[in-house]
Motif scaffolding. Structure first.
Motif, PDB file in Angstrom:
ATOM      1  N   LEU A   1      19.136  21.096  59.830  1.00  0.00           N
ATOM      2  CA  LEU A   1      20.181  20.846  58.840  1.00  0.00           C
ATOM      3  C   LEU A   1      20.089  19.400  58.346  1.00  0.00           C
ATOM      4  O   LEU A   1      20.139  19.125  57.151  1.00  0.00           O
ATOM      5  CB  LEU A   1      21.541  21.093  59.502  1.00  0.00           C
TER       6      LEU A   1
ATOM      7  N   MET B   1      27.014  16.877  54.510  1.00  0.00           N
ATOM      8  CA  MET B   1      26.815  16.043  55.685  1.00  0.00           C
ATOM      9  C   MET B   1      27.268  14.598  55.421  1.00  0.00           C
ATOM     10  O   MET B   1      27.689  13.906  56.336  1.00  0.00           O
ATOM     11  CB  MET B   1      25.342  16.056  56.118  1.00  0.00           C
ATOM     12  N   GLY B   2      27.178  14.161  54.169  1.00  0.00           N
ATOM     13  CA  GLY B   2      27.631  12.819  53.829  1.00  0.00           C
ATOM     14  C   GLY B   2      29.126  12.675  54.083  1.00  0.00           C
ATOM     15  O   GLY B   2      29.601  11.668  54.608  1.00  0.00           O
TER      16      GLY B   2
ATOM     17  N   ASP C   1      17.459  17.450  58.486  1.00  0.00           N
ATOM     18  CA  ASP C   1      16.195  17.232  57.778  1.00  0.00           C
ATOM     19  C   ASP C   1      16.259  17.761  56.345  1.00  0.00           C
ATOM     20  O   ASP C   1      15.513  17.308  55.477  1.00  0.00           O
ATOM     21  CB  ASP C   1      15.041  17.930  58.518  1.00  0.00           C
ATOM     22  N   SER C   2      17.111  18.777  56.119  1.00  0.00           N
ATOM     23  CA  SER C   2      17.185  19.380  54.789  1.00  0.00           C
ATOM     24  C   SER C   2      17.967  18.534  53.805  1.00  0.00           C
ATOM     25  O   SER C   2      17.866  18.722  52.602  1.00  0.00           O
ATOM     26  CB  SER C   2      17.855  20.755  54.865  1.00  0.00           C
ATOM     27  N   VAL C   3      18.763  17.611  54.328  1.00  0.00           N
ATOM     28  CA  VAL C   3      19.582  16.797  53.441  1.00  0.00           C
ATOM     29  C   VAL C   3      18.681  15.840  52.665  1.00  0.00           C
ATOM     30  O   VAL C   3      17.871  15.132  53.255  1.00  0.00           O
ATOM     31  CB  VAL C   3      20.629  15.991  54.237  1.00  0.00           C
ATOM     32  N   ILE C   4      18.808  15.894  51.343  1.00  0.00           N
ATOM     33  CA  ILE C   4      18.016  14.990  50.526  1.00  0.00           C
ATOM     34  C   ILE C   4      18.858  13.744  50.275  1.00  0.00           C
ATOM     35  O   ILE C   4      19.931  13.810  49.701  1.00  0.00           O
ATOM     36  CB  ILE C   4      17.591  15.674  49.213  1.00  0.00           C
ATOM     37  N   ARG C   5      18.368  12.634  50.765  1.00  0.00           N
ATOM     38  CA  ARG C   5      19.162  11.401  50.721  1.00  0.00           C
ATOM     39  C   ARG C   5      18.893  10.622  49.449  1.00  0.00           C
ATOM     40  O   ARG C   5      17.778  10.606  48.950  1.00  0.00           O
ATOM     41  CB  ARG C   5      18.834  10.544  51.932  1.00  0.00           C
ATOM     42  N   LEU C   6      19.930   9.961  48.998  1.00  0.00           N
ATOM     43  CA  LEU C   6      19.779   9.080  47.844  1.00  0.00           C
ATOM     44  C   LEU C   6      19.346   7.706  48.338  1.00  0.00           C
ATOM     45  O   LEU C   6      19.978   7.132  49.208  1.00  0.00           O
ATOM     46  CB  LEU C   6      21.103   8.974  47.095  1.00  0.00           C
ATOM     47  N   LYS C   7      18.235   7.240  47.800  1.00  0.00           N
ATOM     48  CA  LYS C   7      17.773   5.903  48.195  1.00  0.00           C
ATOM     49  C   LYS C   7      18.390   4.895  47.239  1.00  0.00           C
ATOM     50  O   LYS C   7      17.955   4.761  46.099  1.00  0.00           O
ATOM     51  CB  LYS C   7      16.240   5.843  48.165  1.00  0.00           C
ATOM     52  N   LYS C   8      19.442   4.229  47.700  1.00  0.00           N
ATOM     53  CA  LYS C   8      20.176   3.336  46.802  1.00  0.00           C
ATOM     54  C   LYS C   8      19.501   1.980  46.681  1.00  0.00           C
ATOM     55  O   LYS C   8      19.532   1.367  45.641  1.00  0.00           O
ATOM     56  CB  LYS C   8      21.603   3.147  47.323  1.00  0.00           C
ATOM     57  N   GLU C   9      18.938   1.520  47.787  1.00  0.00           N
ATOM     58  CA  GLU C   9      18.351   0.185  47.787  1.00  0.00           C
ATOM     59  C   GLU C   9      16.878   0.269  47.453  1.00  0.00           C
ATOM     60  O   GLU C   9      16.204   1.223  47.793  1.00  0.00           O
ATOM     61  CB  GLU C   9      18.505  -0.462  49.170  1.00  0.00           C
TER      62      GLU C   9
END
Lengths: 268, 262
Positions: B250, B211-212, B252-260
Motif C-alpha cells: 500500500l 495515506m497523506g 509503495d503504491s502511493v505516488i509522492r509529490l516531490k516538492k523540493e
C-alpha cells in the motif's frame, strides 16, 4: 516529437442558464506534439473537463478553433500524408475520422460501458465498425485485453462483474482498439485505489513509451502529473494561469494559485 | 488516557458472508484513529457496526463494541438512539447528499439538535453560527438560510461537520470526510477537524484511503484488507516500518509529490 498533432486556439465556452451566463472556459490556447503528454490541473470547476469535452467535440465551442491532424494511413504519423481537421466545424463524417485517431477515457469506468453488453463487445465495437469480424476480431480483442493486463476471459464478462480497476483497464483497451494518436484521460485514475492507480499509471507509461502515444492527462493529483507528464497547464476559473514542465510549476510556481495547490498536498 | 471506544474481536457478516473478521482496536480520549485499506476492505463496515447502522442484511456475528462501560452490540435500537449524535457523531463522504434538498440548512440543523435537547431555534442558530465562524465558514447567517444546492461541496461538507459537532459528541466517526473535495478545500476541512479536537478534546475515527491524510491527522492506524487486520499501531511506526507485506504494498503504491528540488 517535434510535429504538433493538436492545436487549440482561444477556446471559449459559455454556459447560460436563464439570463445569466458563465464562461467555463475562456482564452484557452495550447499545442500538443506527437508523443507528448500534457497534464491539465486545477480545482473542480476550473474548466479542466470542459476543455476535454471541447477537444473531443462532445461539446461545441462558443468561440475559438481546434485543429487536429488526421493522418491518411491508420498508423501514419505527422510529417506523412494527412490533413488538418477543424473539430469546431467538422461534420459527422469528419468527426468519425477524427475518432479513429482520438479516444477518451472517463472517470467512472463502469458507467462508460453498456451494462447489457459484455466488455469484449464494447472493446470490439469500433473494430466491427471498421469491418473486422470473426476470429480476427476475437484475436484483436484478446490482444488488447492482454496489452492492458487482463486475461482473454474478461471479454465475456459484464461491467458489473469486474472491479473498478479492471473495468478502467477494459476502458483503456477499448480506447486503444483503433490505435489512436491521442488519448484523453479525464480523471482516469481518481476513482481507484492507490494500488490499482499505480497499475494503470504503469500501463499508461508503457503505452506512451512503446506506441509513442500522445496523452492529455486531466487530473487533480499533482503527484501523478509530476510523474507522467512532459508539460502541464494550470487552470483557474476557465483560464490557463501557468504552464511549464511539472517540475518548474511545482518547485517554482509563479502564481499564488499554483502555490496554494502545491501546498495543499499532504506529505507522506 | 482512558479508553473511550473499544472493539474486541469484532466480526461482521452481510448475508452470512463475513466482511470484517476478528478486528480489535481501542480509541482513547482525544485520540484520532485512522482506518485505511482498499475499497471493499471493510473500513466503512466497522464504522456502521459502531453506530448500529448495518441495515437488515448485516449483523455483528462475533465480538463486542464497548463505548465507555456500555456494550453497544448488545444495546437495543431504542437505547442506541441516545448515543447516536450526542455521544457518537458521524460525518459522511458527501454531507450535502445527507441533507433534505427542499429545506434550508438552518431548519435541518435545528431539527437535528432539537431531537436531543430542549432548545430554541434562535439559540441553535446562534450556536451554529458561532461554530461555523470558528471553522471558517463565512457569513453563517446566509449559510443557515441557504438550501444545500446553493452551497458548494466543500461548504456542505463543513455544514455537515458543524451539525455533527453542535451536539458535542465525545467521538466523531468520519467516513472519507474529504475524499470528494479539492485538495485546497480538503486542507481546510482537515485543519478544522484538528481544531475541533483541540477545542473540545473530541476523539475521532477517520476512515480514508488517503495515506497523506493518515500521516497528517492520526495518532494510530488500523490497516484492513479483505476484512482482516493487517497492521495496528502508532501511525509513524506503521507507515515507516510496516509490519505486513500488504501495508508495505500500500505504501509503495502511493505516488509522492516531490516538492523540493533534488
Amino acid at each position: 516529437m517535434t510535429e504538433a498533432i493538436l492545436k487549440a486556439e482561444k477556446l471559449k465556452r459559455v454556459f447560460t442558464s436563464g439570463k445569466s451566463s458563465f464562461a467555463a472556459v475562456d482564452q484557452v490556447s495550447f499545442e500538443l506534439k506527437k508523443g507528448e503528454c500534457l497534464g491539465i490541473v486545477g480545482e473542480s470547476g476550473s474548466g479542466k473537463s470542459t476543455v476535454a469535452r471541447l477537444i473531443t467535440g462532445l461539446l461545441p465551442c462558443s468561440e475559438g478553433e481546434i485543429l487536429f491532424f488526421v493522418p491518411e494511413k491508420t498508423n501514419g504519423s505527422p510529417g506523412e500524408e494527412g490533413s488538418w481537421i477543424n473539430i469546431t466545424q467538422a461534420g459527422k463524417r469528419e468527426l468519425r475520422s477524427v475518432y479513429r485517431h482520438m479516444q477518451m477515457v472517463f472517470q467512472t469506468p463502469a458507467e462508460s460501458f453498456d451494462p447489457r453488453r459484455t466488455l469484449g463487445d464494447g472493446i470490439g465495437e469500433s473494430l466491427r465498425n471498421m469491418g473486422i469480424k470473426g476470429s480476427e476480431l476475437k484475436k484483436r480483442v484478446d490482444n488488447l485485453l492482454e496489452l492492458c493486463g487482463l486475461s482473454p476471459e474478461f471479454a465475456l464478462r459484464y461491467p458489473h462483474q469486474v472491479s473498478g480497476g479492471q473495468c478502467q483497464r477494459a476502458a483503456i483497451a477499448r480506447a486503444l482498439a483503433v490505435e489512436p494518436q491521442l488519448l484523453i484521460c479525464d480523471e482516469a485514475t481518481s476513482a481507484l485505489d492507490v494500488t490499482v492507480q499505480k497499475q494503470i499509471m504503469e500501463l499508461l507509461m508503457k503505452l506512451k513509451k512503446e506506441q509513442n502515444l500522445s496523452v492529455i492527462f486531466i487530473c487533480h493529483d499533482l503527484a501523478l502529473v509530476q510523474m507522467f507528464c512532459d508539460r502541464v497547464l494550470v487552470m483557474e476559473q476557465g483560464r490557463i494561469v501557468e504552464t511549464g514542465t511539472p517540475d518548474q510549476v511545482i518547485h517554482t510556481p509563479r502564481e499564488e494559485y499554483t502555490r496554494i495547490l502545491v501546498d495543499a498536498v499532504f506529505d507522506i | 488516557m482512558n479508553s473511550l471506544l473499544r472493539a474486541d474481536h469484532l466480526t461482521v457478516c452481510y448475508e452470512g458472508i463475513p466482511v470484517v473478521q476478528d478486528v480489535s482496536f481501542q480509541l482513547n480520549e482525544g485520540e484520532i484513529l485512522g482506518i485505511v485499506g482498499e475499497s471493499g476492505s471493510g473500513k466503512s463496515t466497522v464504522i456502521r457496526a459502531i453506530m448500529g447502522l448495518l441495515g437488515n442484511n448485516g449483523a455483528v456475528t462475533g465480538g463486542e463494541i464497548w463505548y465507555r462501560d456500555q456494550c453497544l452490540t448488545e444495546t437495543s435500537e431504542r437505547e442506541l438512539m441516545k448515543y447516536r449524535g450526542t455521544e457518537i457523531g458521524m460525518v459522511f463522504q458527501d454531507c450535502g447528499a445527507g441533507f433534505c434538498p427542499v429545506r434550508t440548512v438552518g431548519a435541518q440543523i435545528y431539527e437535528a439538535v432539537k431531537a436531543h435537547e430542549k432548545i430554541s431555534r434562535v439559540q441553535v442558530e446562534k450556536n451554529a453560527g458561532a461554530l461555523m465562524e470558528k471553522i471558517g465558514l463565512k457569513d453563517p447567517r446566509r449559510v443557515l438560510k441557504s438550501y444545500p444546492f446553493q452551497l458548494s461541496g466543500g461548504m456542505n461538507q463543513r455544514v455537515g461537520i458543524c451539525a455533527a459537532m453542535l451536539l458535542r459528541p465525545s467521538v466523531l466517526l468520519a467516513d472519507e470526510p474529504t475524499s470528494a473535495l479539492d485538495v485546497t478545500v480538503q486542507k481546510q476541512v482537515v485543519e478544522e477537524l484538528l481544531l475541533m479536537r483541540e477545542e473540545f478534546q473530541t476523539s475521532m475515527i477517520l476512515v480514508t484511503h488517503n495515506m497523506g491524510l493518515v500521516k497528517k491527522m492520526t495518532d494510530r492506524v488500523l490497516v484492513l484488507c479483505n476484512g482482516q487486520m493487517m497492521d495496528y499501531g502508532k501511525t509513524e511506526e506503521i507507515l515507516e516500518h510496516p509490519g505486513s507485506a500488504y501495508t508495505q504494498k500500500l505504501m509503495d503504491s502511493v505516488i509522492r509529490l516531490k516538492k523540493e528540488q533534488l
